[in-house]
Every structure is written in C-alpha cells, then in structure tokens.
Design a protein around this motif. Structure first.
Motif, PDB file in Angstrom:
ATOM      1  N   ASP A   1       0.876  -1.174   0.000  1.00  0.00           N
ATOM      2  CA  ASP A   1       0.000   0.000   0.000  1.00  0.00           C
ATOM      3  C   ASP A   1       0.906   1.215   0.000  1.00  0.00           C
ATOM      4  OD1 ASP A   1      -1.442   2.249   1.626  1.00  0.00           O
ATOM      5  OD2 ASP A   1      -3.038   0.964   0.893  1.00  0.00           O
ATOM      6  N   GLY A   2       1.190   1.755  -1.170  1.00  0.00           N
ATOM      7  CA  GLY A   2       2.132   2.869  -1.264  1.00  0.00           C
ATOM      8  C   GLY A   2       3.514   2.421  -0.812  1.00  0.00           C
ATOM      9  N   GLU A   3       4.041   3.078   0.210  1.00  0.00           N
ATOM     10  CA  GLU A   3       5.362   2.741   0.748  1.00  0.00           C
ATOM     11  C   GLU A   3       5.277   1.786   1.932  1.00  0.00           C
ATOM     12  OE1 GLU A   3       7.280   6.418   1.681  1.00  0.00           O
ATOM     13  OE2 GLU A   3       7.555   6.940  -0.416  1.00  0.00           O
ATOM     14  N   ASN A   4       4.137   1.160   2.135  1.00  0.00           N
ATOM     15  CA  ASN A   4       3.916   0.262   3.264  1.00  0.00           C
ATOM     16  C   ASN A   4       3.753  -1.157   2.760  1.00  0.00           C
ATOM     17  OD1 ASN A   4       3.415   2.385   5.513  1.00  0.00           O
ATOM     18  ND2 ASN A   4       2.203   3.058   3.764  1.00  0.00           N
ATOM     19  N   VAL A   5       4.404  -2.086   3.464  1.00  0.00           N
ATOM     20  CA  VAL A   5       4.400  -3.481   3.037  1.00  0.00           C
ATOM     21  C   VAL A   5       4.030  -4.377   4.218  1.00  0.00           C
ATOM     22  CG1 VAL A   5       5.833  -5.365   2.149  1.00  0.00           C
ATOM     23  CG2 VAL A   5       6.145  -3.044   1.270  1.00  0.00           C
ATOM     24  N   GLY A   6       3.179  -5.352   3.948  1.00  0.00           N
ATOM     25  CA  GLY A   6       2.851  -6.391   4.906  1.00  0.00           C
ATOM     26  C   GLY A   6       3.191  -7.730   4.287  1.00  0.00           C
ATOM     27  N   MET A   7       3.874  -8.570   5.030  1.00  0.00           N
ATOM     28  CA  MET A   7       4.277  -9.875   4.513  1.00  0.00           C
ATOM     29  C   MET A   7       3.759 -10.974   5.426  1.00  0.00           C
ATOM     30  SD  MET A   7       8.200  -9.159   3.464  1.00  0.00           S
ATOM     31  CE  MET A   7       8.598  -8.120   2.075  1.00  0.00           C
ATOM     32  N   GLY A   8       3.173 -11.975   4.804  1.00  0.00           N
ATOM     33  CA  GLY A   8       2.698 -13.127   5.546  1.00  0.00           C
ATOM     34  C   GLY A   8       3.430 -14.363   5.059  1.00  0.00           C
ATOM     35  N   THR A   9       4.188 -14.982   5.955  1.00  0.00           N
ATOM     36  CA  THR A   9       4.925 -16.197   5.620  1.00  0.00           C
ATOM     37  C   THR A   9       4.113 -17.406   6.064  1.00  0.00           C
ATOM     38  OG1 THR A   9       7.045 -15.078   5.880  1.00  0.00           O
ATOM     39  CG2 THR A   9       7.069 -17.483   5.970  1.00  0.00           C
ATOM     40  N   TYR A  10       3.813 -18.283   5.114  1.00  0.00           N
ATOM     41  CA  TYR A  10       3.081 -19.511   5.413  1.00  0.00           C
ATOM     42  C   TYR A  10       3.938 -20.391   6.314  1.00  0.00           C
ATOM     43  CZ  TYR A  10       0.944 -24.076   4.685  1.00  0.00           C
ATOM     44  OH  TYR A  10       0.351 -25.312   4.874  1.00  0.00           O
ATOM     45  N   TRP A  68       5.572  -6.434   9.293  1.00  0.00           N
ATOM     46  CA  TRP A  68       5.135  -5.142   8.764  1.00  0.00           C
ATOM     47  C   TRP A  68       6.357  -4.279   8.501  1.00  0.00           C
ATOM     48  CZ3 TRP A  68       0.122  -6.040   8.374  1.00  0.00           C
ATOM     49  CH2 TRP A  68      -0.591  -6.636   9.410  1.00  0.00           C
ATOM     50  N   PHE A  69       6.317  -3.562   7.415  1.00  0.00           N
ATOM     51  CA  PHE A  69       7.302  -2.524   7.118  1.00  0.00           C
ATOM     52  C   PHE A  69       6.481  -1.294   6.743  1.00  0.00           C
ATOM     53  CE2 PHE A  69       9.330  -6.580   6.080  1.00  0.00           C
ATOM     54  CZ  PHE A  69      10.465  -6.502   6.879  1.00  0.00           C
ATOM     55  N   PHE A  70       6.123  -0.492   7.751  1.00  0.00           N
ATOM     56  CA  PHE A  70       5.238   0.649   7.549  1.00  0.00           C
ATOM     57  C   PHE A  70       6.002   1.957   7.663  1.00  0.00           C
ATOM     58  CE2 PHE A  70       1.062  -1.449   9.245  1.00  0.00           C
ATOM     59  CZ  PHE A  70       1.030  -2.279   8.146  1.00  0.00           C
ATOM     60  N   THR A  71       5.665   2.886   6.783  1.00  0.00           N
ATOM     61  CA  THR A  71       6.114   4.269   6.959  1.00  0.00           C
ATOM     62  C   THR A  71       5.060   5.025   7.764  1.00  0.00           C
ATOM     63  OG1 THR A  71       5.139   4.930   4.844  1.00  0.00           O
ATOM     64  CG2 THR A  71       7.466   4.299   4.840  1.00  0.00           C
TER      65      THR A  71
END
Length: 117
Positions: free
Chosen positions: A39-48, A58-61
């Motif tokens: 989402d723009g400069e924000n990243v969410g990662m889900g590892t199975y 989470w890597f959020f600005t």
C-alpha cells in the motif's frame, strides 16, 4: 492495496534487517502461499508456516492511528482472501511503536526471549 510478487519491493524493505541480508526474496515470493501486500510505501508480509498459520511482518512508513488502520485492512485481507485462521509475529523488545501496534490489534504477548540478531 495490492498483492505483489515483485522481489525488488521485498528486497527494499527486507534488507532493513541485517539478518535478512542475502535472503532470497524471489524464492520466498515463488511460494504462492506466502503473501506480500503493498500500500504505497507500506508493506505487509505473511509467511506460510503450516495450514492456516502465518507469521506476519510489517514494514510501515505510517505511524500511530494510520498504521493501525492500515494493519487492520491488511489483516482483513489476509483473513478474507487467503487460507489464514491464525497469525503470529515476533517483535523486538526495543521497538515500542511496533509493540504498541500489536497490542492495539489484539495480539497477545507471550513474554520475551533471547534471540540472536
């Protein structure tokens, strides 16, 4: 918010942590059970991890209320559109903002432990 399979995005955010240096994001993204949302400069990662269980990163600005609103949207996306029944995560003790966000989202702490950096 979109799902992305672009390893360059993952490398940009994942490389913020020295323990991820050299991590093969192309391989991680090739597993269709792993999910990266942008989402723009924000990243969410889900590892199975195993059926229904994902570890989130989470890597959020965004910060504060905006970060909470985005995290709620990402969690809704995970639970509504992927085979997710439970999520978990690890947060470094010194990241007070991240710990605050986890509490705001309803995560439960199971204490602290030593982990190699």
């Amino acid at each position: 918010m979109i799902r992305s399979f672009d390893p360059k995005i993952a490398e940009e955010f994942g490389d913020m942590s020295p323990r991820n240096w050299g991590f093969n994001w192309t391989d991680w993204l090739s597993n269709e059970k792993n999910v990266m949302m942008v989402d723009g400069e924000n990243v969410g990662m889900g590892t199975y991890e195993y059926p229904g269980v994902y570890t989130l990163h989470w890597f959020f600005t965004k910060r504060g209320k905006e970060a909470k609103e985005l995290a709620v949207k990402m969690l809704d996306e995970f639970f509504s559109n992927y085979d997710v029944t439970a999520v978990r995560g690890l947060t470094m003790k010194n990241l007070k903002g991240a710990r605050w966000l986890a509490r705001q989202l309803g995560f439960k702490s199971y204490g602290f432990f030593d982990h190699p950096a």
